[in-house]
Design an enzyme around this catalytic site. Structure first.
Site, PDB file in Angstrom:
ATOM      1  N   PRO A 235      -4.629 -74.196  27.518  1.00 57.58           N
ATOM      2  CA  PRO A 235      -5.286 -75.485  26.916  1.00 57.58           C
ATOM      3  C   PRO A 235      -4.433 -76.251  26.022  1.00 57.58           C
ATOM      4  CG  PRO A 235      -6.351 -73.261  26.319  1.00 57.58           C
ATOM      5  CD  PRO A 235      -4.971 -72.825  26.785  1.00 57.58           C
ATOM      6  N   GLU A 236      -4.123 -77.587  26.210  1.00 59.33           N
ATOM      7  CA  GLU A 236      -3.313 -78.324  25.459  1.00 59.33           C
ATOM      8  C   GLU A 236      -4.218 -79.249  24.369  1.00 59.33           C
ATOM      9  OE1 GLU A 236      -0.193 -80.168  27.556  1.00 59.33           O
ATOM     10  OE2 GLU A 236       0.030 -78.491  28.946  1.00 59.33           O
TER      11      GLU A 236
ATOM     12  N   LYS B  10      -3.462 -77.659  18.782  1.00 55.30           N
ATOM     13  CA  LYS B  10      -4.348 -76.741  19.430  1.00 55.30           C
ATOM     14  C   LYS B  10      -5.087 -75.820  18.683  1.00 55.30           C
ATOM     15  CE  LYS B  10      -0.511 -76.404  22.815  1.00 55.30           C
ATOM     16  NZ  LYS B  10       0.401 -75.646  23.261  1.00 55.30           N
TER      17      LYS B  10
END
Ligand SMILES: [Zn+2]
Length: 274
Positions: free
Chosen positions: A2-3, A55
């Site tokens: 996930p960014e 993040k």
């Protein structure tokens, strides 16, 4: 992995169902958290805010308590109506927060901790984070100062992934950003001008913000007549995961190679980015 745009989008979805709604139950199903007594400590507290930096995601409860999470490679936030089937196995849930209408679930979350507000401010890992690429008032000079304070022999593609320099960027945006700016990701940062480094960030910021608006779905390339048209349907890239395919601009085969200490794959066009 996930960014930043995915995490910011999750923070919105989680915040929408928790802020202003009574928390009726908190559960930490994994053995590692069995002794933490979070359900008791969080019982009856309201959620003030849910926000993200890079993040990292923060659920801020009243009374100075904040849940801090980082999803690393595989984690995911789920928001469901009560009774709706979860999209991952309940065995993979690390945290469940229930309101009368919704369940918020963190799956596969290796970093999950309850901290006081003051500790989040002084936590070294968090204090080290660079400016958030998604922040409305993104601090370009702080980004450049961090970049210049880093090892100048690092390849720029590797240096851009460093969360101490730029928080929230990941492998997709790194590769796409360098391509859109025409920047060779293998050039040493010492040989990259401030303008060139900023062009990467200025190129990806609006697309990442668009991605947050659209629930974390990324589009950088939307067909030959509409290059990089944000808001288009589908998810297509200029170079990311296009190894060996012809460059969408010049036809040269896209290359891929691991870069940096973490050996994260960098994708690039050797002719557009030279
Ligand atoms: Zn090309």
């Amino acid at each position: 992995m996930p960014e930043g745009d995915t995490i910011h989008s999750a923070a919105r979805r989680v915040g929408a169902v928790l802020v202003g709604h009574e928390i009726v139950e908190v559960e930490t199903p994994q053995r590692r958290h069995a002794m933490d007594r979070w359900p008791e400590r969080l019982a009856g507290r309201e959620v003030h805010a849910v926000d993200a930096h890079g993040k990292h995601l923060f659920i801020r409860f009243e009374g100075d308590l904040t849940l801090h999470s980082h999803l690393r490679m595989t984690g995911k936030w789920g928001v469901y109506r009560r009774g709706e089937r979860w999209r991952r196995s309940p065995r993979r849930a690390w945290l469940v927060i229930r309101t009368a209408d919704h369940e918020v679930v963190e799956f596969d979350g290796p970093v999950l901790e309850l901290m006081t507000e003051s500790r989040t401010r002084f936590d070294r890992r968090l204090a080290m984070l660079g400016p958030d690429v998604l922040a409305e008032d993104f601090d370009e000079s702080r980004f450049l100062a961090r970049l210049r304070g880093d090892d100048s022999t690092r390849g720029v593609g590797d240096a851009l992934l460093d969360q101490r320099t730029l928080a929230g960027i990941g492998n997709v945006w790194k590769s796409e950003g360098c391509f859109m700016a025409g920047l060779d990701p293998w050039r040493r940062t010492g040989e990259v001008s401030d303008e060139e480094a900023l062009e990467v960030v200025r190129g990806i910021r609006p697309l990442m913000r668009m991605s947050v608006e659209r629930g974390g779905r990324i589009v950088t390339y939307a067909g030959p007549n509409h290059p990089a048209r944000p808001g288009a349907r589908g998810s297509d890239y200029w170079v990311y995961e296009r190894t060996g395919l012809p460059c969408r601009r010049c036809g040269t085969p896209i290359r891929a190679r691991g870069q940096g200490d973490d050996n994260r794959t960098t994708y690039w066009c050797p002719s557009c980015q030279s």
